[in-house]
Write a protein that holds these residues in place. Structure first.
Motif, PDB file in Angstrom:
ATOM      1  N   THR A   1      -2.839 -16.662  -0.570  1.00 15.98           N
ATOM      2  CA  THR A   1      -3.800 -17.374  -1.696  1.00 15.98           C
ATOM      3  C   THR A   1      -3.248 -17.040  -3.030  1.00 15.98           C
ATOM      4  OG1 THR A   1      -5.413 -15.586  -1.993  1.00 15.98           O
ATOM      5  CG2 THR A   1      -5.334 -16.829   0.020  1.00 15.98           C
ATOM      6  N   ALA A   2      -4.015 -17.584  -4.074  1.00 24.69           N
ATOM      7  CA  ALA A   2      -3.624 -17.407  -5.133  1.00 24.69           C
ATOM      8  C   ALA A   2      -3.878 -16.034  -5.795  1.00 24.69           C
ATOM      9  CB  ALA A   2      -4.640 -18.159  -6.131  1.00 24.69           C
ATOM     10  N   LEU A   3      -4.431 -15.283  -5.025  1.00 22.98           N
ATOM     11  CA  LEU A   3      -4.818 -13.939  -5.574  1.00 22.98           C
ATOM     12  C   LEU A   3      -4.182 -13.039  -4.622  1.00 22.98           C
ATOM     13  CD1 LEU A   3      -8.638 -14.032  -5.048  1.00 22.98           C
ATOM     14  CD2 LEU A   3      -7.475 -14.018  -7.156  1.00 22.98           C
ATOM     15  N   THR A   4      -3.108 -13.236  -3.954  1.00 20.90           N
ATOM     16  CA  THR A   4      -2.208 -12.714  -3.276  1.00 20.90           C
ATOM     17  C   THR A   4      -1.229 -11.741  -3.988  1.00 20.90           C
ATOM     18  OG1 THR A   4      -2.271 -13.869  -1.315  1.00 20.90           O
ATOM     19  CG2 THR A   4      -0.374 -12.472  -1.420  1.00 20.90           C
ATOM     20  N   THR A   5      -1.119 -10.438  -4.012  1.00 21.43           N
ATOM     21  CA  THR A   5      -0.265  -9.760  -4.502  1.00 21.43           C
ATOM     22  C   THR A   5       0.919  -9.043  -3.863  1.00 21.43           C
ATOM     23  OG1 THR A   5      -1.622  -7.692  -4.616  1.00 21.43           O
ATOM     24  CG2 THR A   5      -1.811  -9.304  -6.241  1.00 21.43           C
ATOM     25  N   ASP A   6       2.232  -9.127  -4.379  1.00 20.03           N
ATOM     26  CA  ASP A   6       3.443  -8.348  -3.758  1.00 20.03           C
ATOM     27  C   ASP A   6       3.275  -7.090  -4.497  1.00 20.03           C
ATOM     28  OD1 ASP A   6       4.319 -10.291  -2.083  1.00 20.03           O
ATOM     29  OD2 ASP A   6       4.439 -11.518  -3.844  1.00 20.03           O
ATOM     30  N   GLU A   7       3.542  -5.887  -3.921  1.00 18.63           N
ATOM     31  CA  GLU A   7       3.509  -4.571  -4.352  1.00 18.63           C
ATOM     32  C   GLU A   7       4.819  -3.914  -4.014  1.00 18.63           C
ATOM     33  OE1 GLU A   7      -0.216  -2.643  -3.831  1.00 18.63           O
ATOM     34  OE2 GLU A   7      -1.309  -4.542  -4.240  1.00 18.63           O
ATOM     35  N   THR A   8       5.521  -3.343  -4.881  1.00 20.28           N
ATOM     36  CA  THR A   8       6.753  -2.774  -4.730  1.00 20.28           C
ATOM     37  C   THR A   8       6.631  -0.943  -5.142  1.00 20.28           C
ATOM     38  OG1 THR A   8       8.136  -4.656  -5.147  1.00 20.28           O
ATOM     39  CG2 THR A   8       9.328  -2.431  -5.411  1.00 20.28           C
ATOM     40  N   TYR A   9       7.059  -0.306  -4.128  1.00 22.49           N
ATOM     41  CA  TYR A   9       6.845   1.387  -4.238  1.00 22.49           C
ATOM     42  C   TYR A   9       8.147   1.906  -4.091  1.00 22.49           C
ATOM     43  CZ  TYR A   9       2.023   0.274  -3.666  1.00 22.49           C
ATOM     44  OH  TYR A   9       0.779  -0.177  -4.033  1.00 22.49           O
ATOM     45  N   ARG A  10       8.850   2.215  -5.217  1.00 19.49           N
ATOM     46  CA  ARG A  10      10.060   2.995  -5.138  1.00 19.49           C
ATOM     47  C   ARG A  10       9.696   4.525  -5.163  1.00 19.49           C
ATOM     48  NH1 ARG A  10      11.195  -1.466  -8.151  1.00 19.49           N
ATOM     49  NH2 ARG A  10      12.809  -2.857  -7.587  1.00 19.49           N
ATOM     50  N   SER A  11      10.716   5.372  -4.517  1.00 20.11           N
ATOM     51  CA  SER A  11      10.389   6.543  -4.680  1.00 20.11           C
ATOM     52  C   SER A  11      11.791   7.356  -4.531  1.00 20.11           C
ATOM     53  CB  SER A  11       9.626   7.107  -3.355  1.00 20.11           C
ATOM     54  OG  SER A  11       9.350   8.468  -3.305  1.00 20.11           O
ATOM     55  N   THR A  12      12.070   8.322  -5.561  1.00 20.67           N
ATOM     56  CA  THR A  12      13.052   9.327  -5.233  1.00 20.67           C
ATOM     57  C   THR A  12      12.371  10.789  -5.117  1.00 20.67           C
ATOM     58  OG1 THR A  12      14.620   8.195  -6.892  1.00 20.67           O
ATOM     59  CG2 THR A  12      14.828  10.627  -6.651  1.00 20.67           C
TER      60      THR A  12
END
Length: 309
Positions: free
Chosen positions: A63-74
């Motif tokens: 939907t218009a409220l949908t978010t894509d989240e990215t989590y990088r970790s070292t």
């Protein structure tokens, strides 16, 4: 040999993939999988990138409220066999979190130290003997108890925002001290083996009265050790990973659109070059039901470079 070493390092340095565990960030679980070969101790770096999509509609559509989240970790990780019976393993993660709108515009980002984990293990038994075909049979069982420290920053404003628009996962840490009982079992006939791990993360309430749901994680992998000359050993492996997380509580009230379960197929490769270990592990979802269907997990890639001494 030089070309082989270069190939392995390219695999270890390649850290981009769609991925996630149930929480996907500092508030998630800690995947261990196959440990590097070591006698006394090892120290190394792990790299992973997790992606998740949140705020889907009740049918799992964007939907218009949908978010894509990215989590990088070292992660700096290491283990030490204190004696034949006792082992300590620790993970110190540093995370880079990003959230994008449905139009791919950067909405927010944060980075910093996440929650440190220290595990203590006791070897319940270990056996090595030959069978009637003169093949070596080796198996061992370790039982452990871990402590997750509240070293990652917990943002209460993020908690307040999450209640209205999305799960409370865009955090560097939980803000709580949590406990992780676990077991590790390994069985091998000559060069073929099976490795299994299971853990249960018991979360406590943080100072802002938020408690993440307890999490069960279990994985099993079959592997085969192959010697390439006297100095190089590789172990391709494949298996399955299962995670189940209970729902969160905010001020003792249940947060409905949290928790869930996921089953991942896994495939990987471990390589040992003298004291150097390099590994890559890829996971892809076979089944998932996260956040009542409003959270979607993609693939996951984790790599490490470790040195035993």
């Amino acid at each position: 040999m030089k070309k082989f070493i270069v190939l392995i390092f390219l695999l270890a340095g390649f850290t981009y993939a769609k991925a996630c565990d149930i929480c996907g960030c500092g508030v998630g679980g800690y995947y261990i999988g196959l440990l590097p070969d070591f006698n006394k101790r090892f120290l190394g770096l792990r790299f992973q990138l997790n992606k998740i999509t949140t705020q889907l509609d009740i049918n799992g559509q964007r939907t218009a409220l949908t978010t894509d989240e990215t989590y990088r970790s070292t992660e700096l990780w290491g283990a030490w066999n204190i004696s034949d019976r006792w082992r300590v393993l620790a993970i110190i993660p540093y995370s880079f979190n990003e959230k994008y709108t449905s139009g791919s515009d950067l909405l927010r980002k944060k980075d910093g130290l996440s929650d440190v984990v220290v595990n203590g293990y006791y070897q319940v038994f270990s056996s090595a003997k030959s069978n009637s075909s003169n093949k070596m049979i080796v198996h061992s069982l370790w039982a452990g108890l871990g402590l997750k420290l509240a070293t990652g920053k917990y943002d209460v404003q993020e908690q307040n925002n999450a209640m209205a628009i999305s799960p409370n996962i865009f955090q560097l840490g939980t803000g709580s001290f949590d406990f992780i009982p676990s077991v590790m079992y390994d069985f091998r006939i000559q060069d073929f083996g099976v490795n299994a791990n299971a853990s249960y993360k018991i979360n406590t309430k943080n100072k802002d009265q938020y408690r993440y749901g307890n999490k069960l994680a279990a994985n099993a992998s079959a592997y085969y050790k192959i010697a390439l000359g006297n100095e190089i050993r590789i172990a391709p492996n494949a298996g399955v990973n299962f995670e189940n997380q209970q729902k969160d509580h905010n001020n003792s009230f249940l947060v409905n659109e949290t928790g869930g379960n996921i089953v991942n197929a896994t495939a990987g490769l471990e390589a040992n070059i003298k004291r150097l270990s390099v590994g890559v592990s890829f996971q892809t979802p076979m089944h998932q039901n996260l956040g009542q269907g409003r959270v979607d997990a993609g693939n996951r890639l984790l790599t490490h470079v470790s040195f035993s001494f």
